[in-house]
Design a protein around this motif. Structure first.
Motif, PDB file in Angstrom:
ATOM      1  N   GLY A  53       0.812  -1.208   0.000  1.00 60.70           N
ATOM      2  CA  GLY A  53       0.000   0.000   0.000  1.00 60.70           C
ATOM      3  C   GLY A  53       0.846   1.260   0.000  1.00 60.70           C
ATOM      4  O   GLY A  53       0.579   2.204  -0.739  1.00 60.70           O
ATOM      5  N   TYR A  54       1.879   1.281   0.838  1.00 64.02           N
ATOM      6  CA  TYR A  54       2.768   2.447   0.868  1.00 64.02           C
ATOM      7  C   TYR A  54       3.505   2.626  -0.458  1.00 64.02           C
ATOM      8  O   TYR A  54       3.707   3.751  -0.920  1.00 64.02           O
ATOM      9  CB  TYR A  54       3.770   2.348   2.015  1.00 64.02           C
ATOM     10  CG  TYR A  54       3.174   2.654   3.363  1.00 64.02           C
ATOM     11  CD1 TYR A  54       2.438   3.818   3.582  1.00 64.02           C
ATOM     12  CD2 TYR A  54       3.346   1.788   4.426  1.00 64.02           C
ATOM     13  CE1 TYR A  54       1.895   4.100   4.818  1.00 64.02           C
ATOM     14  CE2 TYR A  54       2.805   2.058   5.676  1.00 64.02           C
ATOM     15  CZ  TYR A  54       2.078   3.225   5.865  1.00 64.02           C
ATOM     16  OH  TYR A  54       1.542   3.504   7.083  1.00 64.02           O
ATOM     17  N   ILE A  55       3.907   1.535  -1.072  1.00 61.59           N
ATOM     18  CA  ILE A  55       4.588   1.610  -2.371  1.00 61.59           C
ATOM     19  C   ILE A  55       3.645   2.178  -3.422  1.00 61.59           C
ATOM     20  O   ILE A  55       4.023   3.048  -4.222  1.00 61.59           O
ATOM     21  CB  ILE A  55       5.134   0.230  -2.777  1.00 61.59           C
ATOM     22  CG1 ILE A  55       6.295  -0.156  -1.863  1.00 61.59           C
ATOM     23  CG2 ILE A  55       5.560   0.219  -4.245  1.00 61.59           C
ATOM     24  CD1 ILE A  55       6.744  -1.601  -2.002  1.00 61.59           C
ATOM     25  N   LEU A  56       2.389   1.707  -3.438  1.00 62.09           N
ATOM     26  CA  LEU A  56       1.420   2.220  -4.405  1.00 62.09           C
ATOM     27  C   LEU A  56       1.127   3.701  -4.161  1.00 62.09           C
ATOM     28  O   LEU A  56       0.993   4.484  -5.103  1.00 62.09           O
ATOM     29  CB  LEU A  56       0.124   1.411  -4.355  1.00 62.09           C
ATOM     30  CG  LEU A  56       0.190  -0.003  -4.923  1.00 62.09           C
ATOM     31  CD1 LEU A  56      -1.139  -0.709  -4.719  1.00 62.09           C
ATOM     32  CD2 LEU A  56       0.563   0.032  -6.396  1.00 62.09           C
ATOM     33  N   MET A  57       1.029   4.084  -2.900  1.00 62.55           N
ATOM     34  CA  MET A  57       0.798   5.489  -2.591  1.00 62.55           C
ATOM     35  C   MET A  57       1.986   6.354  -3.031  1.00 62.55           C
ATOM     36  O   MET A  57       1.804   7.458  -3.552  1.00 62.55           O
ATOM     37  CB  MET A  57       0.534   5.673  -1.095  1.00 62.55           C
ATOM     38  CG  MET A  57      -0.827   5.185  -0.691  1.00 62.55           C
ATOM     39  SD  MET A  57      -1.203   5.227   1.075  1.00 62.55           S
ATOM     40  CE  MET A  57      -0.285   6.551   1.728  1.00 62.55           C
ATOM     41  N   GLY A  58       3.191   5.856  -2.844  1.00 59.88           N
ATOM     42  CA  GLY A  58       4.376   6.589  -3.297  1.00 59.88           C
ATOM     43  C   GLY A  58       4.409   6.726  -4.806  1.00 59.88           C
ATOM     44  O   GLY A  58       4.724   7.795  -5.338  1.00 59.88           O
ATOM     45  N   ALA A  59       4.075   5.639  -5.505  1.00 57.81           N
ATOM     46  CA  ALA A  59       4.051   5.693  -6.969  1.00 57.81           C
ATOM     47  C   ALA A  59       2.977   6.656  -7.455  1.00 57.81           C
ATOM     48  O   ALA A  59       3.193   7.418  -8.413  1.00 57.81           O
ATOM     49  CB  ALA A  59       3.815   4.294  -7.540  1.00 57.81           C
ATOM     50  N   GLY A  60       1.824   6.651  -6.804  1.00 56.00           N
ATOM     51  CA  GLY A  60       0.759   7.579  -7.180  1.00 56.00           C
ATOM     52  C   GLY A  60       1.137   9.018  -6.927  1.00 56.00           C
ATOM     53  O   GLY A  60       0.876   9.901  -7.752  1.00 56.00           O
TER      54      GLY A  60
END
Length: 70
Positions: free
Chosen positions: A33-40
Motif C-alpha cells: 500500500g505504501y509503495i502504491l501510494m508513493g508511486a501515485g
C-alpha cells in the motif's frame, strides 16, 4: 501516467495500507500500500509538472512572403 491513474494508485494504496487487515503469506499488504501510494504521489507530481510546463509554452510560426516587382 495521468492524473486519474495517479489518484487511483493513491486510493488503492491507502486502502491497502490503512484499511485491510487480512494477511497473505509472503506479502506485506501495508508495504504494498505504501509503495502504491508513493508511486501515485510521484506520478501526480510529474504529471502536474508537465502540465505546468505545457501551459507556459509559446509557439511562434513564421510566414515568409515574397514580393515580386513588375
Amino acid at each position: 501516467m495521468g492524473i486519474g491513474v495517479s489518484v487511483f494508485l493513491l486510493a488503492v494504496g491507502g486502502v491497502l495500507a490503512f484499511a485491510v487487515s487480512d494477511r497473505i503469506s509472503g506479502v506485506d499488504l501495508t508495504a504494498v500500500g505504501y509503495i502504491l501510494m508513493g508511486a501515485g504521489a510521484l506520478g501526480l507530481a510529474i504529471t502536474m509538472f508537465f502540465i505546468s510546463q505545457r501551459s507556459h509554452t509559446t509557439h511562434t510560426s513564421v510566414t515568409e512572403h515574397r514580393h515580386i516587382d513588375e
